[in-house]
Each structure stands twice: as structure tokens, then as C-alpha cells.
Design an enzyme around this catalytic site. Sequence first.
Site, PDB file in Angstrom:
ATOM      1  N   HIS A  53       2.635   6.774  -6.991  1.00  0.00           N
ATOM      2  CA  HIS A  53       1.772   7.990  -7.267  1.00  0.00           C
ATOM      3  C   HIS A  53       2.597   9.000  -7.398  1.00  0.00           C
ATOM      4  CE1 HIS A  53      -2.532   9.536  -6.761  1.00  0.00           C
ATOM      5  NE2 HIS A  53      -1.963  10.062  -7.796  1.00  0.00           N
ATOM      6  N   HIS A  82       0.870  -1.283  -0.128  1.00  0.00           N
ATOM      7  CA  HIS A  82       0.121  -0.015   0.029  1.00  0.00           C
ATOM      8  C   HIS A  82       0.874   1.198  -0.110  1.00  0.00           C
ATOM      9  CE1 HIS A  82      -3.538   2.559   1.508  1.00  0.00           C
ATOM     10  NE2 HIS A  82      -2.417   3.399   1.882  1.00  0.00           N
ATOM     11  N   GLU A  83       1.919   1.362   0.899  1.00  0.00           N
ATOM     12  CA  GLU A  83       2.705   2.468   1.055  1.00  0.00           C
ATOM     13  C   GLU A  83       3.466   2.911  -0.039  1.00  0.00           C
ATOM     14  OE1 GLU A  83       2.199   4.884   3.187  1.00  0.00           O
ATOM     15  OE2 GLU A  83       0.964   3.683   4.694  1.00  0.00           O
ATOM     16  N   HIS A  94       1.759   4.661  -2.657  1.00  0.00           N
ATOM     17  CA  HIS A  94       1.815   6.228  -2.781  1.00  0.00           C
ATOM     18  C   HIS A  94       3.233   6.648  -3.411  1.00  0.00           C
ATOM     19  CE1 HIS A  94      -1.621   6.658  -0.549  1.00  0.00           C
ATOM     20  NE2 HIS A  94      -1.118   6.066   0.843  1.00  0.00           N
TER      21      HIS A  94
END
Length: 686
Positions: free
Chosen positions: A488, A481-482, A485
Site C-alpha cells: 500500500h 497481511h503486514e 501494508h
Amino acid sequence: MVRKEAVVASVAAAGLAVTARVVMGMLRRSHSNISDGIQVRLKLSAVDILRLTDNIIATSTSVHDAVAAVPLDQVTYENVIAPLANLEAEEFALVQSCVFPALVSTSKEVRDASSEAEKRIDAYNVKCSMREDVYRVVKAFADKKEPLSPQAQRFVDRVIRDYERLGLNLSPDIRRKVEFLKTTIGELCIEFQQNMNEENRRLSFSESELAGLPADFIKELTRDSDGKLEVNLKYPHYFPIMERCQVGSTRKAVAIAYDQRCMDENVTILEKVVAMRNAMAQLLGYRNHAEYAIAIRMAKSPLKVKTFLENISSKMSPLAKKELAKLQAMKREEEGDEPFGFHDLRYYIRKAEELEFKVDYETVKQYFPLNVVTAGLLQIYQDLLGLKFKEVVKPTVWHPEVQQYAVTDTETGERMGYFYLDLHPRDGKYTHACVCSLQPGCVQKDGTRQLPVAAMLANFTKPSAEKPSLLGHAEVETYFHEFGHVMHHICSRASFAKFSGLRVEEDFVEAPSQMLENWCLDGASLKIMSGHYKDSKQPLPQDICEALMKKKRAHAGLLTKRQLLFGLFDQTIHMRDKVDTAAILKDLTPKVMEGIPMLEGTNFSASFGHMAGGYDAAYYGYLWSEVFSADMFETKFKNNVLSKAAGREYRDKVLAPGATKDASVILKEFLGREPTQEAFLRSKGL
């Protein structure tokens, strides 16, 4: 979680003047072995941090003075807007050089200097963002309605919006009050986070009180002067105890201590901050802070958020009640009539899942050594997004454990950016998992691209003499998940720093990373990320992969309810003029959690870092964005999570735009339609 870092001003944060060039030259001489294109400085002393802070403020002031001096009848894009846009692009990394060490430095002197720097920068930020003279000039340019590119027009519109959301179109008296409140709020939030970072409470237990914990865990603990085993409240100790300790009184003691962290200092701080946020919102014409904050997000109104949260809660209640009844029965069988509490939740969920899915989580961890997970994760992201990662040899970093990687485009060979991985706990370090933007990706004043730079912080168990760092499956999900980021931020192709990567609406920013958690529930990707720590060629067995995939919906009701509790608490406090956080939690907890009470004598809001880290009135965004993440995954990736075509479309349509488009537009363009809740509800077993 995306960590919201300080910036010098709401409209700008950089320097074009001689002072900035002098500062940059000084820093380059101090750190000559930096990677190409990286302006952020990662090893400044306490003295350097404060000196650089003062230079940043002086430089930014001179630039804003120059903009404010432009006569209203002579305003142009070149003498008003371009300086502010270039400003934000150039100095962001210098600001992060000052404020980032508070989260990662091993030196308390440096951390304290960094926190002081953030206070000074925040205070300047408020004053700068309240400059009516600059607002007047920018507004004069906007009123000319000159034809601009879509991104340039969006930049101008956002600058005007940000000024007016601080009352620059209102009376001087209101502006003075807003400035005071905003400055004080910033100082208190820094103090709140600093208290959390410095928290280091320890508890002592006998070996019998830690029954059920693995021998390796016990072996790594130190003993106090009485010969008892010491545990702290950081993730590598807290989660194993809550999930595996058979002694209910121990779990309860640790859970209470965990939810009492920083209570003496931070409850008062948070309640002051909440009152000030609501007072400021009312000065600006809003009913409360929630209405003020949500106005510029996807949801637009607190009523829509409240309806969303209550609707999801209602749908989850039958499922949550059924799950809780099963866990309560398990507790009665093991511990008698002792009431079921929050301290039992993780323990009995783990037991129920191991029984139902025949999965031993300690066995699962043996297939997820950190180095294998990292290699597999990086491979998946590279293949999916068409990128190449190369570790930087002898990087300039803030700690020997930190790794740095350069990112290039596989097809063109273009350098895309850099990222850092800081994955283990240490005293004084940020205690959760997050991603920090250290340098924005954007076009610089000379027309070249500034490379984006990001850092991922986590707190995974350190390796021991006998074993490498082993991750639980939930930690693998957190890692994936991290890192989403990070991607992104790196893949964003915005022209303006204001729209780079993670600066999308706060109730959308989690969606891209939440979607990527599904890769941790797919057999093909799990095999790439796994390998037994004694023989890395042995991936996670197929039966365990299937069990983990089935586990996805297990206890979705209770776990979603827990997220709803956080979101409803956040909304509740930010819709009131004055709050008693403990009383609100005591009332709200059993209502949301189907009768499970708040642990007596606790107040988790004292360590609810989101409330000081930019998620105020925004915590609902985790569930809100999960609706979109489920829709994106089911629509594009469900049949093949390793599809390079779908991955490239995701990179181009979701990651690359950054905040150059509204999130609703990004979603519609990627999905080919408006998003719906159906995939989200199916993912929860409804």
C-alpha cells in the site's frame, strides 16, 4: 498493524533552508553506500540522533517563521502552501532516522536516544502545530479561494482542518491548555511504548510442566541456575505454550504473566493519557475523545461505532456460545471441573481444529519454512500487482538479519520504492508485527518523485542448527497481511506526502491488507508459498490445504468476540473523563466473551500497544475495515486469487490513490457500488 511514526509538525516536517542541506551532506558523507533515492539514515549513533533532531527542529522553525512572515495581502500558493508541502516531503525521512531506532536498535544507548529524540520532536510538533501566526497566513490564502488542483485543494483543506482541530480558531487560553495536554500525552505515550519494548520477564518451568511442547521447542530453551527451563513472553515462546502445553497451570501462569506485562508502570500512564485526551477533546468542543477522534474517520461518530460493534456482537453471540460450550466440554474431559479461562482458549481451539479438520499444526509448520514462504509471498505480490522485487546486495541496514529490496514496475521499469524485512525477535526490538513508513512517496519541489520506503517488523522464530525458521499458518497470514501494508505504501502515487500510502482514514487502513489474508486460505497460493523444509519441492498437501480453507470459519464467533472486546474497551475508556481500566475490563470481559472472566490480577491494557501507537478510539477499525475487505475479496478475487487483471485494478484503484480520496470513494470506485456487510457475515459462517 501500521505503526504511526512521529512527524515534525501536523502541517509540515521538512527543511528548505541551508541547515537542512548541511545536515543531509553530513549524513551522506557518513553513509555513502546508501541505495539511490533513500534519505532515511539507519545506522546513526546516539550522538548523531540527538544532533540531527536539534537540526530538524531548527530548520523547520526557520521555514515556519518564513511562512508566518508573509503579509496577509501577499499570500500565494508559492510563498505559503508550497513551502509547507515541500517541507513535509523532504524531512519526513530525517525524522524517521531519529525515531525509528527506538523500535529496532540493538543498542540501548541508541534506543534511549531515539526515544528522547521522539519526545523532543513531539514537543516541537505540538508547539509548531499551535502556531497561530502560521495558521492565520494559511487561512488567508484559503479564503482567497484560488483555483487549485484537486490534491492541492485537499492539502489546503486538511492543513486548515488540522489547525482548527487543535483550537487555533479558539481563545489563547484554550490553545495554551491544548498545547500542554498534547505535549504531555505525547511524552507519556513514548514512555508507554518504551516500557513495552524493554520488557524482558522470564518464567521457569520443569520439563513436565511444559508437557505437550515439541521437542525442538524444549531443546532451544536455556536453563536457569536451578536447572529449570526459562521461557520469555515474546511471541515465539508465548504462542506455542498457549496453543500446545497440556498443563493448565502452566498455561495460566504464562497467560497471567503476559497480561501483567508493564502493569506497574503503564496502567498509570494509560489512565493519565485517557483523562488528558478527554480533557483536550472537551476544550475543543467535543463531548469526549472518541467523538473528537472519530470525526475525521469513515465512521464519523461514536454512536455509529457503538451501534456497529454491538450489532456484530449480537450476531456473533449464538455462534460464540455454541463454540464455547464445545471447548468447555473438551476441557472437562481432559482437566476435570477446572473453570474455563482465557488461558484455555488457544489450547482448546487448536485441539478442536486438529480433531475436526485432521490437521496437526506441527506438521503444517514443516511446510512453511520462512525462506520458502518469503519467496512465494514475494512472487505472488509481484505477479498480482505487476511489480518486480530485487534484493539489494550489501545493503545499509540496522541489523545483519535485515533484508532490503528495490521495487520496480514490471511494465515500465520505473523504480517504485524500497522495503526492508526485519523478521526475527531480539532484546529491545518492537515485540509485535507492524509496518513503518520510513519515507513518503510524493512529488518533490523539483518535480521528481521521491521514492516511498517502508520497513516490516515481525517476531518469527529464529532458525536453529537443525531446522530453519518454521512458521505456523497464522504467522503466514500475519506475514501476508503486514506485507500488504508495505505494498500500500509502495504503490501509492500521491503528489503530496500528506496523502502517501498508509495515511488513509484509520478505520480503512487495515482493509487492503485484511483482504490479502484470503490468499493464505487458497490452495493455489498456498502451494506457491509452501515447501517441506527437508524437500522444498513438496508443497503443502492438497488435503491440508482444504482443511485450512475449511478452518477459516472455525471458532469465528469466539475470535470475533475477542476483537470486539478490544474495540469496546477502547471505545469505553475514550468516552469517559476518568477511567479504572482494570474495573472496566473486569466488567466488560465476561459480558463480551460469553462468561469467560478476565484473568485475576491482570490488566492487558498495560501492554495494549495500540493505545499508545495511534489507534486510540480506533481499534474498532479492524472489524470495521474487515467488512470492506470481505466485500472487496468476494467481489473481485473469489474465483481467482491470482488474477492479474483484478490485481492490477486493485493496485490502481485501491493502493495508488493513497489518501488523495476519501476511503468511501475508493471503495465505491473499486466495487462499482456501495459496500455491504453480507460478504463479511458469510465469511464468519453466518
